[in-house]
Design an enzyme around this catalytic site. Structure first.
Site, short mmCIF file in Angstrom:
data_model
loop_
_atom_site.label_atom_id
_atom_site.label_comp_id
_atom_site.label_asym_id
_atom_site.label_seq_id
_atom_site.Cartn_x
_atom_site.Cartn_y
_atom_site.Cartn_z
N SER A 114 60.77 62.67 19.07
CA SER A 114 60.09 62.19 20.27
C SER A 114 59.43 63.30 21.09
O SER A 114 58.59 64.03 20.59
CB SER A 114 61.09 61.40 21.10
OG SER A 114 60.46 60.79 22.17
N HIS A 115 59.90 63.47 22.32
CA HIS A 115 59.28 64.41 23.25
C HIS A 115 59.90 65.80 23.16
O HIS A 115 59.50 66.69 23.89
CB HIS A 115 59.46 63.87 24.67
CG HIS A 115 60.90 63.52 24.93
ND1 HIS A 115 61.48 62.39 24.39
CD2 HIS A 115 61.87 64.18 25.60
CE1 HIS A 115 62.76 62.36 24.74
NE2 HIS A 115 63.02 63.44 25.47
N LYS A 127 65.42 58.35 12.43
CA LYS A 127 66.16 57.14 12.80
C LYS A 127 65.74 55.99 11.92
O LYS A 127 64.67 56.02 11.29
CB LYS A 127 65.96 56.80 14.28
CG LYS A 127 64.57 56.35 14.65
CD LYS A 127 64.57 55.91 16.11
CE LYS A 127 63.20 55.41 16.52
NZ LYS A 127 63.18 54.89 17.88
N ASP A 280 53.63 60.87 24.41
CA ASP A 280 54.54 61.92 23.96
C ASP A 280 54.43 62.20 22.46
O ASP A 280 53.54 61.70 21.78
CB ASP A 280 55.98 61.57 24.33
CG ASP A 280 56.55 60.47 23.46
OD1 ASP A 280 55.77 59.60 23.03
OD2 ASP A 280 57.78 60.47 23.19
N ASP A 282 55.86 61.24 19.69
CA ASP A 282 55.76 60.17 18.69
C ASP A 282 55.04 58.94 19.21
O ASP A 282 55.03 57.89 18.55
CB ASP A 282 57.17 59.80 18.19
CG ASP A 282 58.06 59.29 19.31
OD1 ASP A 282 57.84 59.69 20.47
OD2 ASP A 282 58.97 58.49 19.04
N ASP A 284 55.50 56.88 21.87
CA ASP A 284 56.08 55.70 22.51
C ASP A 284 56.17 55.82 24.02
O ASP A 284 56.36 54.83 24.71
CB ASP A 284 57.45 55.33 21.88
CG ASP A 284 58.45 56.47 21.95
OD1 ASP A 284 58.10 57.56 22.43
OD2 ASP A 284 59.59 56.26 21.50
N ARG A 285 56.03 57.04 24.56
CA ARG A 285 56.09 57.18 26.02
C ARG A 285 54.70 57.19 26.63
O ARG A 285 53.72 57.53 25.96
CB ARG A 285 56.77 58.49 26.40
CG ARG A 285 58.22 58.51 26.05
CD ARG A 285 58.90 59.73 26.61
NE ARG A 285 60.33 59.64 26.34
CZ ARG A 285 61.26 60.35 26.96
NH1 ARG A 285 60.91 61.22 27.88
NH2 ARG A 285 62.53 60.19 26.65
N GLU A 366 61.74 51.48 30.83
CA GLU A 366 62.71 52.47 31.27
C GLU A 366 62.00 53.46 32.19
O GLU A 366 60.81 53.70 32.04
CB GLU A 366 63.27 53.25 30.08
CG GLU A 366 64.06 52.43 29.11
CD GLU A 366 64.82 53.34 28.14
OE1 GLU A 366 65.99 53.65 28.42
OE2 GLU A 366 64.24 53.75 27.12
N SER A 368 62.15 56.46 32.03
CA SER A 368 61.80 57.65 31.27
C SER A 368 60.44 57.50 30.58
O SER A 368 60.28 57.84 29.43
CB SER A 368 62.88 57.94 30.24
OG SER A 368 63.12 56.78 29.46
N LYS A 379 59.16 51.05 22.56
CA LYS A 379 58.26 51.24 23.68
C LYS A 379 56.93 51.73 23.12
O LYS A 379 56.87 52.23 21.99
CB LYS A 379 58.83 52.19 24.70
CG LYS A 379 59.23 53.55 24.17
CD LYS A 379 60.01 54.29 25.24
CE LYS A 379 60.54 55.60 24.71
NZ LYS A 379 61.99 55.68 24.81
C1 G1P Z 1 66.10 59.64 26.92
C2 G1P Z 1 65.74 58.67 28.03
C3 G1P Z 1 65.90 57.25 27.55
C4 G1P Z 1 65.08 57.04 26.29
C5 G1P Z 1 65.43 58.09 25.24
C6 G1P Z 1 64.53 58.00 24.01
O1 G1P Z 1 67.46 59.46 26.57
O2 G1P Z 1 66.51 58.90 29.18
O3 G1P Z 1 65.51 56.36 28.56
O4 G1P Z 1 65.29 55.77 25.75
O5 G1P Z 1 65.29 59.39 25.80
O6 G1P Z 1 63.19 58.20 24.33
P1 G1P Z 1 68.63 60.42 27.12
O7 G1P Z 1 68.24 61.82 26.80
O8 G1P Z 1 68.65 60.21 28.61
O9 G1P Z 1 69.87 59.92 26.45
ZN ZN Z 2 59.05 59.28 22.09
#
Ligand code: G1P
Ligand code: ZN
Length: 546
Positions: A114-115, A127, A280, A282, A284-285, A366, A368, A379
């Site tokens: 992800s990010h 995953k 981000d 991948d 999704d954000r 969310e 985030s 997302k």
């Molecule tokens: C974080 C974000 C959460 C999101 C996840 C995946 O998880 O807080 O909302 O779903 O990344 O993108 P965390 O690091 O808080 O467990």
């Molecule tokens: Zn992501």
């Protein structure tokens, strides 16, 4: 000629998936059998993949391609019927979810952290998403973890040179059909089916409307080019950092005020640009900005829900909505007005899947920077950007006044998250433990003139499968309606990250323009008094504030 072989392996004890899959440093994944073990454990938990169809792709970060070839060999050796792989092993997370659903696959493997930063010294992740296109449930990820601890061997191919993933096409390997597919097309078509592209095209062609989209050198670049430029007619100059790089240019591909600073500065400095957005690693954000200001993701979700009837795909209304627990309660107010249910789930997208599959919700999000709908089970960054563009076009109003109108109607839910990154795990656990130990004594006590009404540790019972998730974060509610939430991150790869979420509702428009950090300052002080962050972590200030 490739042959299926069974390789004895020794286990790793650290393969427990977190909030979103297994994430580790690249070097950890590069250890002998490490990736193989996790993949085989996943296949085993699925009851084998013989005769099944899977998708495969990732965000293009360092190790993406090698990992994909390893997984292809394993999927073939495990007897998969069909494997649909994004060209160059690329699929954004939302595109993977869309592809699984479109082709009716049994599931898919997504290669992404992800990010999190990428590159040789960065992070990697994997995953499994199920047939609904969504992340595997906690029961499945727990079962995978248990399986990784007792695995004795895995299946792969010997004499296998890999598949040419650079060209779209079909190859038969033993009994498996390996199809290399365009990573963008299915997703772009889906977006076109949801939104009023004609109205967005008109908006974008108006010379008075200038926008920028920042892909942060990550996977959404090609998606943004196809959708915004090719299909919606945006100028090439709209796209920033749209060439994907395996190390994301050395930056954090995380669309927030800190890491997407270039874009934020642009929107703050150039009054000509009306709209900005970023996605981000991948895809999704999303982060959405108007001229000189930013739309908090909690507010964004509330605005999208309140205006969904203006979007073709949601014109008949919403079944219900959901938000993760730490997300502000702005969307709850909208749901109440719409007369639909608002579900409160633990952090992580996987909890929304059952609510969507059972028809309970249409939109969710969310804090985030994650927003999405039942069009897929992840997302979706570009989806949120297109939603906003469609709204701006339909309401003929800039983002700023859409948000202002929303606050006038519902009041403003001030929100901020403070992250303390890379703290010592023992210190973080000690802070959480001390807080837990005091939970029952907090009600009635006053901290910096704010009196605690109630406090608990959030747990969630899934209404569909009845499963219960405990210990999902401490919630402290104050008598004035304010709330503090505290939890430890489940996506980090080193040390602990403490996340503290603050929110407070305000009805008086005289306060709407106050800077959130100022408005919430008394609540920050109360939080420090309750949690003693300085004492436990030795930190004076958070690393990231959103
Ligand atoms: C974080 C974000 C959460 C999101 C996840 C995946 O998880 O807080 O909302 O779903 O990344 O993108 P965390 O690091 O808080 O467990
Ligand atoms: Zn992501």
């Amino acid at each position: 000629m490739p042959t299926a072989v069974e390789i004895p392996t020794s286990i790793y004890s650290d393969q427990k998936p977190g909030t979103s899959g297994l994430r580790k440093k690249v070097a950890v994944f590069q250890q002998t059998h490490y990736l193989e073990n996790f993949v085989q454990a996943t296949f085993n938990v699925l009851g084998g993949i013989q005769g099944k169809t899977l998708t495969l792709g990732g965000d293009g970060r360092f190790y993406n391609l090698e990992a994909a070839q390893t997984i292809i060999a394993m999927a073939v050796a495990n007897g998969a019927k069909r494997l649909v792989v994004g060209r160059d092993a690329i699929l954004s997370t939302p595109a993977a979810s869309a592809l699984i659903r479109k082709i009716g696959a049994d599931g898919g493997l997504i290669l992404s952290a992800s990010h999190n930063p990428g590159g040789e010294d960065g992070d990697f992740g994997i995953k499994f998403n199920g047939a609904n296109g969504g992340p595997a449930s906690e029961q499945v990820t727990n079962a995978i973890y248990e399986e990784t601890k007792r695995l004795e061997s895995y299946k792969t191919l010997s004499d296998f040179a890999g598949i040419d993933l650079s060209e779209i096409g079909l190859t038969g390997v033993l009994g498996t059909e390996v199809e290399v597919t365009d990573p963008v097309a299915v997703y772009a078509d889906l977006m076109e089916s949801l939104f009023d592209f004609k109205a967005i095209r008109e908006l974008i062609s108006n010379p008075r409307f200038q926008m920028r989209f920042d892909a942060m050198h990550a996977v959404t670049g090609p998606y943004a080019r196809e959708i915004l430029v090719n299909r919606l007619g945006a100028a090439e100059a709209t796209l920033l950092h749209c060439e994907p790089l395996p190390d994301f240019g050395g930056e954090h591909p995380d669309p927030n005020l800190v890491h997407a600073k270039d874009l934020v500065d642009l929107l703050n400095g150039d009054q000509m640009i009306a709209f900005g957005a970023a996605s981000d690693g991948d895809g999704d954000r999303n982060m959405v900005l108007g001229t000189g200001f930013y739309i908090n993701p909690c507010d964004s979700l509330a605005v999208l829900c309140a205006n969904a009837h203006l979007i073709p795909a949601y014109s008949t209304g919403l079944a219900g909505v959901a938000r993760s627990m730490p997300t502000s309660r702005a969307v709850d107010r909208v749901a109440e007005q719409l007369g639909v249910d608002c579900w409160e789930t633990p952090t992580g997208w996987k909890f929304f899947g059952n609510l969507m599959d059972s028809g309970r919700i249409t939109l969710c999000g969310e804090e985030s920077f994650g927003t999405g709908s039942s069009h897929i089970r992840e997302k979706d960054g570009l989806w949120a950007v297109l939603f906003w563009l469609n709204l701006i076009a339909a309401r003929a109003q800039p983002a700023r006044s859409i948000l202002r109108d929303h606050w006038e109607r519902f009041g403003r839910d001030f929100f901020s998250r403070h992250d303390y990154e890379g703290i010592d795990s023992d210190q973080a656990n000690a802070l959480m433990q001390a807080l837990q130990d005091r939970l029952e004594q907090l009600p009635g006590q006053e901290f910096e003139e704010l009196r605690v009404e109630r406090a608990d540790n959030f747990s969630y019972q899934d209404p569909v499968d009845g499963s219960v998730s405990n210990n999902q974060g401490v919630r402290i509610f104050f008598e004035n309606g304010a709330r503090i939430v505290v939890r430890l991150s489940g996506t980090g790869t080193s040390g602990a990250t403490l996340r503290i979420y603050f929110d407070q509702h305000e009805r008086d428009p005289a306060y709407f323009s106050v800077y959130a950090q100022r408005f919430l300052a008394p609540l920050f002080a109360a939080g420090e008094a309750i949690m003693q962050i300085r004492h436990f972590t030795g930190r004076d200030a958070p690393d990231v504030i959103t």
